[in-house]
Design a protein around this motif. Structure first.
Motif, PDB file in Angstrom:
ATOM      1  N   UNK A 130       8.918  74.699   6.916  1.00 38.08           N
ATOM      2  CA  UNK A 130       8.824  73.427   7.639  1.00 38.08           C
ATOM      3  C   UNK A 130       9.929  73.286   8.682  1.00 38.08           C
ATOM      4  N   UNK A 131      11.133  73.731   8.335  1.00 41.24           N
ATOM      5  CA  UNK A 131      12.252  73.593   9.271  1.00 41.24           C
ATOM      6  C   UNK A 131      12.508  74.863  10.083  1.00 41.24           C
ATOM      7  N   UNK A 132      12.062  76.011   9.568  1.00 37.94           N
ATOM      8  CA  UNK A 132      12.304  77.268  10.261  1.00 37.94           C
ATOM      9  C   UNK A 132      13.687  77.842  10.020  1.00 37.94           C
ATOM     10  N   UNK A 133      14.258  77.596   8.838  1.00 37.36           N
ATOM     11  CA  UNK A 133      15.557  78.156   8.507  1.00 37.36           C
ATOM     12  C   UNK A 133      15.429  79.187   7.391  1.00 37.36           C
ATOM     13  N   UNK A 193      24.038  82.646   3.785  1.00 35.91           N
ATOM     14  CA  UNK A 193      24.156  82.778   5.235  1.00 35.91           C
ATOM     15  C   UNK A 193      22.852  82.217   5.797  1.00 35.91           C
ATOM     16  N   UNK A 194      22.953  81.302   6.752  1.00 29.74           N
ATOM     17  CA  UNK A 194      21.799  80.513   7.193  1.00 29.74           C
ATOM     18  C   UNK A 194      21.477  80.850   8.642  1.00 29.74           C
ATOM     19  N   UNK A 222      15.282  80.327  12.734  1.00 29.22           N
ATOM     20  CA  UNK A 222      14.198  81.196  13.177  1.00 29.22           C
ATOM     21  C   UNK A 222      13.403  80.604  14.341  1.00 29.22           C
ATOM     22  N   UNK A 223      13.659  79.377  14.705  1.00 24.68           N
ATOM     23  CA  UNK A 223      12.815  78.664  15.663  1.00 24.68           C
ATOM     24  C   UNK A 223      12.911  79.185  17.091  1.00 24.68           C
ATOM     25  N   UNK A 224      14.090  79.319  17.630  1.00 26.39           N
ATOM     26  CA  UNK A 224      14.239  79.692  19.037  1.00 26.39           C
ATOM     27  C   UNK A 224      13.790  81.120  19.303  1.00 26.39           C
ATOM     28  N   UNK A 259      16.904  86.073  14.947  1.00 26.98           N
ATOM     29  CA  UNK A 259      17.409  84.752  14.567  1.00 26.98           C
ATOM     30  C   UNK A 259      18.930  84.643  14.655  1.00 26.98           C
ATOM     31  N   UNK A 260      19.368  83.463  15.052  1.00 23.37           N
ATOM     32  CA  UNK A 260      20.800  83.190  15.193  1.00 23.37           C
ATOM     33  C   UNK A 260      21.342  82.587  13.900  1.00 23.37           C
ATOM     34  N   UNK A 261      22.526  83.032  13.525  1.00 17.62           N
ATOM     35  CA  UNK A 261      23.199  82.464  12.361  1.00 17.62           C
ATOM     36  C   UNK A 261      23.760  81.104  12.748  1.00 17.62           C
ATOM     37  N   UNK A 262      23.477  80.094  11.910  1.00 12.22           N
ATOM     38  CA  UNK A 262      23.906  78.733  12.216  1.00 12.22           C
ATOM     39  C   UNK A 262      24.798  78.130  11.138  1.00 12.22           C
TER      40      UNK A 262
END
Length: 184
Positions: free
Chosen positions: A126-129, A141-142, A145-147, A152-155
Motif C-alpha cells: 500500500x505504501x511502497x516501502x 533497513x527501509x 520503492x515508489x520513485x 530503490x532508495x534507502x530512506x
C-alpha cells in the motif's frame, strides 16, 4: 501421508540445476497482469521462477543466480521481485514485466550497507516501502520503492536491536491511526 492435501506435481532441486548438498528454502507467489500464476522459489544458488497456472504441469521459467546461501527471501512489488540472502550481495532486483513470455531480468542490486546480508524482507504494497531485516547484527533497513522500483532508495534505518522478522501494517485507529507500523 497427508490430510486434505493432494500433491499435484514435484520439481526436484536438480531440476533447477542445484548441485548435491544444495537446498531450497523460502517461496513467494506472483500473479501477472494476465492472471497467470507463478511460484518464486529461493534456492541455495539463486532465485527461481516457476509458472504454476496449471498446478499439475509446473514450468521453470527462469533461474537468476545469486550468492550461495542456505537462506534466501523474496518479496514482490508491482512487476519487481526483490531477493536478499544471508550469503550477502544486498538486495537483487528482478523485473518480471515479461514473465509471461518466459523472461525475468536481473536489473541490479542494492548494496548500500556495510553488511550486505539479509535474513528476511517485508513490503507494504500500500505504501511502497520495503523493510530489510537481519543479516549480520542488523535491525531494519527501509527503502522507498515508489520513485524507482528498479533501484530503490534507502530512506531509514532502525538499529537499536537485531530484527529477525517484521510485519508491516497501516494502523487505522487509536493514537497511531494513519501511521505505518513495523512489528518486529
Amino acid at each position: 501421508p497427508s490430510n486434505n492435501v493432494t500433491l499435484l506435481s514435484w520439481l526436484s532441486l536438480p531440476d533447477f540445476g542445484v548441485p548435491g548438498g544444495g537446498n531450497g528454502n523460502s517461496c513467494f507467489g506472483y500473479t501477472s497482469p494476465s492472471g497467470r500464476e507463478y511460484a518464486i522459489m529461493g534456492l541455495s544458488t539463486g532465485t527461481a521462477f516457476i509458472e504454476v497456472t496449471q498446478p499439475g504441469n509446473p514450468v521453470i521459467v527462469e533461474h537468476i543466480p545469486g550468492p550461495t546461501s542456505l537462506w534466501r527471501d523474496m518479496r514482490v512489488f508491482q512487476d519487481y521481485c526483490y531477493a536478499g540472502s544471508e550469503g550477502g550481495g544486498g538486495i537483487q532486483v528482478m523485473n518480471m514485466a515479461n514473465i509471461d513470455n518466459g523472461v525475468v531480468t536481473l536489473v541490479g542490486s542494492v548494496d548500500d550497507d556495510a553488511e550486505p546480508k539479509t535474513h528476511t524482507m517485508a513490503i507494504n504494497v500500500d505504501s511502497g516501502y520495503l523493510y530489510r531485516a537481519g543479516g549480520g547484527s542488523n535491525g531494519l533497513r527501509i527503502y522507498d520503492l515508489n520513485a524507482n522500483p528498479a533501484s530503490p532508495a534507502r530512506v531509514g534505518t532502525y538499529s537499536a536491536k537485531y530484527v529477525h522478522e517484521a510485519q508491516i501494517v497501516n494502523w487505522t485507529s487509536g493514537p497511531h491511526a494513519g501511521k505505518e507500523l513495523a512489528f518486529i
